[in-house]
Structures are given as C-alpha cells and as structure tokens.
Design a protein around this motif. Structure first.
Motif, PDB file in Angstrom:
ATOM      1  N   TYR A  47      28.724 -20.646  11.525  1.00 48.56           N
ATOM      2  CA  TYR A  47      30.028 -20.727  12.188  1.00 48.56           C
ATOM      3  C   TYR A  47      31.107 -20.045  11.344  1.00 48.56           C
ATOM      4  O   TYR A  47      31.977 -19.350  11.871  1.00 48.56           O
ATOM      5  N   GLY A  48      31.057 -20.260  10.030  1.00 52.53           N
ATOM      6  CA  GLY A  48      32.026 -19.610   9.154  1.00 52.53           C
ATOM      7  C   GLY A  48      31.884 -18.108   9.127  1.00 52.53           C
ATOM      8  O   GLY A  48      32.817 -17.391   8.750  1.00 52.53           O
ATOM      9  N   ALA A  49      30.717 -17.596   9.540  1.00 55.41           N
ATOM     10  CA  ALA A  49      30.491 -16.154   9.541  1.00 55.41           C
ATOM     11  C   ALA A  49      31.140 -15.463  10.737  1.00 55.41           C
ATOM     12  O   ALA A  49      31.322 -14.245  10.716  1.00 55.41           O
ATOM     13  N   PHE A  50      31.513 -16.210  11.778  1.00 56.14           N
ATOM     14  CA  PHE A  50      32.123 -15.567  12.950  1.00 56.14           C
ATOM     15  C   PHE A  50      33.426 -14.854  12.607  1.00 56.14           C
ATOM     16  O   PHE A  50      33.606 -13.689  12.975  1.00 56.14           O
ATOM     17  N   PRO A  51      34.369 -15.499  11.916  1.00 57.75           N
ATOM     18  CA  PRO A  51      35.551 -14.733  11.508  1.00 57.75           C
ATOM     19  C   PRO A  51      35.217 -13.629  10.507  1.00 57.75           C
ATOM     20  O   PRO A  51      35.893 -12.599  10.473  1.00 57.75           O
ATOM     21  N   GLN A  52      34.172 -13.820   9.699  1.00 57.00           N
ATOM     22  CA  GLN A  52      33.752 -12.773   8.779  1.00 57.00           C
ATOM     23  C   GLN A  52      33.238 -11.549   9.542  1.00 57.00           C
ATOM     24  O   GLN A  52      33.476 -10.409   9.145  1.00 57.00           O
ATOM     25  N   MET A  53      32.532 -11.789  10.639  1.00 50.00           N
ATOM     26  CA  MET A  53      32.030 -10.678  11.453  1.00 50.00           C
ATOM     27  C   MET A  53      33.170  -9.948  12.159  1.00 50.00           C
ATOM     28  O   MET A  53      33.020  -8.795  12.574  1.00 50.00           O
ATOM     29  N   GLY A  54      34.315 -10.613  12.291  1.00 52.03           N
ATOM     30  CA  GLY A  54      35.463  -9.952  12.885  1.00 52.03           C
ATOM     31  C   GLY A  54      35.946  -8.766  12.080  1.00 52.03           C
ATOM     32  O   GLY A  54      36.535  -7.830  12.631  1.00 52.03           O
ATOM     33  N   LEU A  55      35.694  -8.777  10.764  1.00 54.79           N
ATOM     34  CA  LEU A  55      36.152  -7.671   9.917  1.00 54.79           C
ATOM     35  C   LEU A  55      35.429  -6.368  10.265  1.00 54.79           C
ATOM     36  O   LEU A  55      36.081  -5.377  10.618  1.00 54.79           O
ATOM     37  N   PRO A  56      34.076  -6.297  10.193  1.00 57.66           N
ATOM     38  CA  PRO A  56      33.430  -5.044  10.605  1.00 57.66           C
ATOM     39  C   PRO A  56      33.638  -4.734  12.081  1.00 57.66           C
ATOM     40  O   PRO A  56      33.712  -3.553  12.457  1.00 57.66           O
TER      41      PRO A  56
ATOM     42  N   VAL B  33      22.796 -12.425   9.681  1.00 59.54           N
ATOM     43  CA  VAL B  33      21.499 -12.686   9.033  1.00 59.54           C
ATOM     44  C   VAL B  33      21.705 -13.470   7.745  1.00 59.54           C
ATOM     45  O   VAL B  33      20.994 -14.454   7.470  1.00 59.54           O
ATOM     46  N   ALA B  34      22.679 -13.056   6.933  1.00 61.33           N
ATOM     47  CA  ALA B  34      22.947 -13.739   5.664  1.00 61.33           C
ATOM     48  C   ALA B  34      23.424 -15.164   5.899  1.00 61.33           C
ATOM     49  O   ALA B  34      23.063 -16.083   5.147  1.00 61.33           O
TER      50      ALA B  34
ATOM     51  N   ALA C 118      27.491  -7.830   3.102  1.00 61.89           N
ATOM     52  CA  ALA C 118      27.184  -8.887   4.060  1.00 61.89           C
ATOM     53  C   ALA C 118      26.512 -10.075   3.394  1.00 61.89           C
ATOM     54  O   ALA C 118      26.731 -11.223   3.789  1.00 61.89           O
ATOM     55  N   GLY C 119      25.693  -9.804   2.369  1.00 56.76           N
ATOM     56  CA  GLY C 119      25.051 -10.901   1.655  1.00 56.76           C
ATOM     57  C   GLY C 119      26.067 -11.839   1.032  1.00 56.76           C
ATOM     58  O   GLY C 119      25.825 -13.053   0.931  1.00 56.76           O
ATOM     59  N   MET C 120      27.204 -11.291   0.617  1.00 53.44           N
ATOM     60  CA  MET C 120      28.279 -12.130   0.088  1.00 53.44           C
ATOM     61  C   MET C 120      29.159 -12.698   1.199  1.00 53.44           C
ATOM     62  O   MET C 120      29.566 -13.856   1.153  1.00 53.44           O
ATOM     63  N   ALA C 121      29.448 -11.882   2.215  1.00 50.13           N
ATOM     64  CA  ALA C 121      30.366 -12.305   3.271  1.00 50.13           C
ATOM     65  C   ALA C 121      29.772 -13.403   4.146  1.00 50.13           C
ATOM     66  O   ALA C 121      30.508 -14.269   4.635  1.00 50.13           O
TER      67      ALA C 121
END
Length: 455
Positions: free
Chosen positions: A156-165, A297-298, A349-352
């Motif tokens: 769930y926390g990765a959704f805003p992270q995916m907004g960057l790319p 994936v990460a 991505a492994g960090m994000a």
C-alpha cells in the motif's frame, strides 16, 4: 472515543485511498518533472540567455534545485498541520499549491519579454512547487500506510511511490507528443508551455478524488485520545533524532540516481552524446516503466521477507551499478542505454518499494507526518537536488563521466550504511499504542523504530 468504523476501514475504502494516493501523487510528480524536462531542454535560452550554453544549463538546473530547497519547508509546515489538523486537508493544499504554480509557469513571459523579472518569477514559482511536493509525499504515504492491512503495508505504501515514475512517464509522453506535432522553433517558442497548462485539468481531477476519501484512522484515534503534539517537528528532533538522521541518510541514494537518470541524462544525451531529444525522452519513459513495475515487485517482496533486506539489496545494486551504468551510456547505443536505465531504476525501486512504510514506522502517529516528511525531503535535497548540478560540473571539469559514476557509488554506499544502523525491533511502530501527552519528562522516547514487518 473514535468511531470504530473509522478505525476499521473497509476493503473498498482501502482501495479508494490507494488509488487516490497513486493518482494524486502521479499528478503532483507530473507537474514537478515537466519542470525538470523543460529545464534540460528549453529553460536556458528562454530564461537564462547567455553566450555560454554550459552556464545557461547550470542556471536552469539551479532553478530545478530551488524546488528541493523548498521541499523540507513544505514538509515541516504541512507536516505540522498534518499532525495537528489531519492528513487529508494537507493533501488538498499540496495539490492546490502545485497546480497553481505549474499553470503560472506555463503563462510566464520569458527573458526577452520582461527581462530579469522572468528568471526571478520562475524561481519563485519553482519554490512554490517545492512547497507543494514537500507536503505531498508524507501525506500520501501516511494515508496509504495507515489505511493498509498489517501484512500488506509495504504494498500500500508503494502506491504513492509508484506515482513518481508514473508522473515522469506522463510528463515525458506529453513532451514527446508536443515536440512531434510542432516545429522545433515553435516548440522552443511556445510548445513547451502546453504540458504546464495541461496541469489545470489534471489538478482538478486529482482534487475531486482526494476530497472523496476519509481521514486516516491513525489520526482519528490520536485526535480522539487528545494525543496530538503541540509542536510535532520539535518533538521529532528532540525525541527521535537518531531515527530522523538515519532515515535522511538512507533516503539519499534513490533520488540521486533517479534525478541523474531522469533529468541530467536528458541533457547529457542530447548535448554530450548528440542523440536526438526524442530518443532520450523515449529511453527515459521506458526506464521509468521498469521502475514503476519493480517498485511493486519490491514492495511485495518487502511484505514477505522484510523491508530492510529488500532496501539493502536495492542500495547495493545502485552502488555496484554506478560505473557499468556510465560505461553503457557512453556507448551512445540506445539499446545499451536502455539496459543501463533498466538496471539502475531496478535498484532505485528496490529502495523505493519498502521506503514509505519503513520511514513511516520510525515515528509514532502524533508526529509521523512531520517526521516522515522531513526525513524524506532532507534526503532528497542531499541526493536529488544537487545531483544534476554536480554531474554537470564534474563533466565540465573532467570531460569524462568517471567522477559522476564515483559520486553515484558513494551516495549508494551512504544509504546502504545508514540503513544498517537502523535497528529492527520486535514491534511495529505503526501499531504502537498512543501514550498520553502527560507522560513524565524523564521517560525516554517510546520505541517506534521498525524496519521489518513482523506478523
């Protein structure tokens, strides 16, 4: 007492918040990165006319960095009110600030029209953009993480992270479309303004989405228990200093490599490698697509095996790939450049992927917006803000990419080592119960650091 229904969101509410976080963050980063593309392509002659192209490019990238200087200010201010008033309202304000500044850049007269006022106003508007995005990340991340089920927090926390790319892809696709449909002279004159003006439509759509979601359950609980901090940022610095410093250092490498690939490489590919602008834009789009997929994936891996090992693997890949990255890029072969971008963005991505939940878990709910925002934004300044400027200066001084690669490797190592010092605890800081604000002053900071998911 808080309404139990607000503390136990339904599956549909969780999906709605995740979607709003992704779409809203995508729009904000679209706004932020169309500036980066314009800085690399047209801002030097439009706002910083000079006989020396290098000086103009450095000046354009310097205005790009101004946004980073504003980001921690936006993080502190919106973090304060996000911890005092609520997460949702700050997300609305951040989007309004970003949208207003972006559209204003689209109608800003250039240097030839209004002289020195043009670059001054450009810097002011870029600063406002930075304020907006500074408050955006912390709020979007916390809404997603605090609504998430315990065993899927990294995802769930990765959704805003995916907004960057996703925002980068959108920004570059719009630039590609505009540059393909107008003549080069028209693009340099007025075509570059179209992506900025398009932001008005996107911001309206994003605001509609955000106004429909509810407040974070963690904030509702803290408010109901009257456990809100009077000065969240002071409490973060005084009671959670170690977590803050290490989180800042751990957040350096990802934005550094990200901005080198997605901002500096556009300028480097066109000016140094003499590749067509459209070729570099497409390579950046494809590299960003790999980045977006690998974040998901990460995040899934982090929910299964822990946040810390996944983050460390990403930081190690970034460090090890720094020199091969430039060896491949300097061939000027689009296929090899794409390979360099793909592996590099996989490391980011492994960090994000686990980063959002990892940083959020370091701070208790009543200061979480302030702590997470400050940690991420300071790390972004130290890593991302200076990266294009330093890379441009290093190449100008040496004529090779060797020192730029060394710079990237050092930043990757800093993030790797910083995370090693973040301890894993037996409890998740996101689940730690709130304590009353009347606790004795002699009591130490309550444990909130957790960089792994325990079930």
């Amino acid at each position: 007492m808080p309404d139990p229904s607000q503390l136990s969101p339904t599956a549909s509410e969780r999906r709605r918040v995740a979607a709003a976080s992704f779409i809203g963050t995508t729009i904000e980063w679209y706004d932020y990165f169309i500036y980066g593309s314009a800085a690399a392509l047209v801002f030097a002659p439009q706002f910083f006319p000079t006989a020396d192209p290098l000086t103009g490019t450095l000046a354009a990238f310097a205005t790009f960095a101004v946004g980073f200087i504003a980001r921690p200010i936006g993080g502190v201010v919106m973090g304060h009110f996000g911890d005092r008033v609520g997460r949702k309202s700050m997300l609305v304000w951040s989007m309004m600030l970003m949208g207003a500044a972006t559209v204003a850049i689209g109608v800003l007269p250039n240097y030839a029209t209004i002289g020195i006022a043009a670059p001054i106003l450009l810097v002011v508007l870029r600063f406002i953009q930075g304020l907006g995005v500074g408050g955006e990340w912390g709020g979007a991340v916390l809404m997603a993480v605090e609504f998430a089920p315990r065993n899927r927090r990294a995802l769930y926390g990765a959704f805003p992270q995916m907004g960057l790319p996703a925002g980068i892809i959108a920004a570059n696709l719009v630039f590609l479309f505009v540059s393909a449909t107008v003549a080069p002279e028209a693009f340099a004159s007025w075509g570059w303004r179209v992506p900025f003006l398009l932001s008005a439509v996107l911001i309206f759509a994003g605001l509609v989405l955000r106004l429909k979601i509810g407040e974070s359950p963690a904030f509702v609980s803290a408010k109901a228990e009257r456990n809100l901090s009077r000065s969240p940022i002071v409490e973060v610095i005084s009671r959670h200093r170690k977590a803050l410093v290490l989180a800042c250092a751990a957040s350096i490498a990802a934005p550094a490599l990200g901005y080198l690939v997605l901002v500096y490489m556009l300028s480097y590919g066109v000016q140094v490698l003499k590749l067509p602008r459209e070729t570099m834009l497409w390579l950046i789009v494809l590299g960003s697509a790999v980045w977006l997929i690998m974040i998901a994936v990460a995040a899934v891996a982090a929910d299964r095996i822990g946040r810390k090992p996944v983050f460390l693997a990403g930081a190690l890949l970034v460090t090890a790939w720094a020199f091969p990255f430039f060896l491949l890029v300097d061939t000027a072969s689009p296929a090899l450049i794409l390979l360099a971008f793909a592996v590099g963005t996989a490391g980011i991505a492994g960090m994000a992927g686990p980063q959002a939940t990892l940083v959020a878990a370091l701070f208790p709910a009543e200061v979480r917006y302030s702590g997470a925002s400050l940690a991420y934004q300071v790390g972004s300044i130290l890593g991302g803000a200076l990266a294009p400027i330093i890379a441009t200066a290093l190449y100008a001084a040496t004529g090779t990419s060797t020192l730029i690669a060394a710079y990237m490797a050092v930043l990757g190592a800093v993030s790797f080592l910083a995370l090693l010092f973040l301890r894993e605890s037996a409890t998740d800081g996101l689940d730690a119960p709130s304590r009353p604000r009347t606790r004795p002053v002699t009591e130490g900071p309550r444990p909130a650091i957790d960089v792994s998911e325990t079930r």
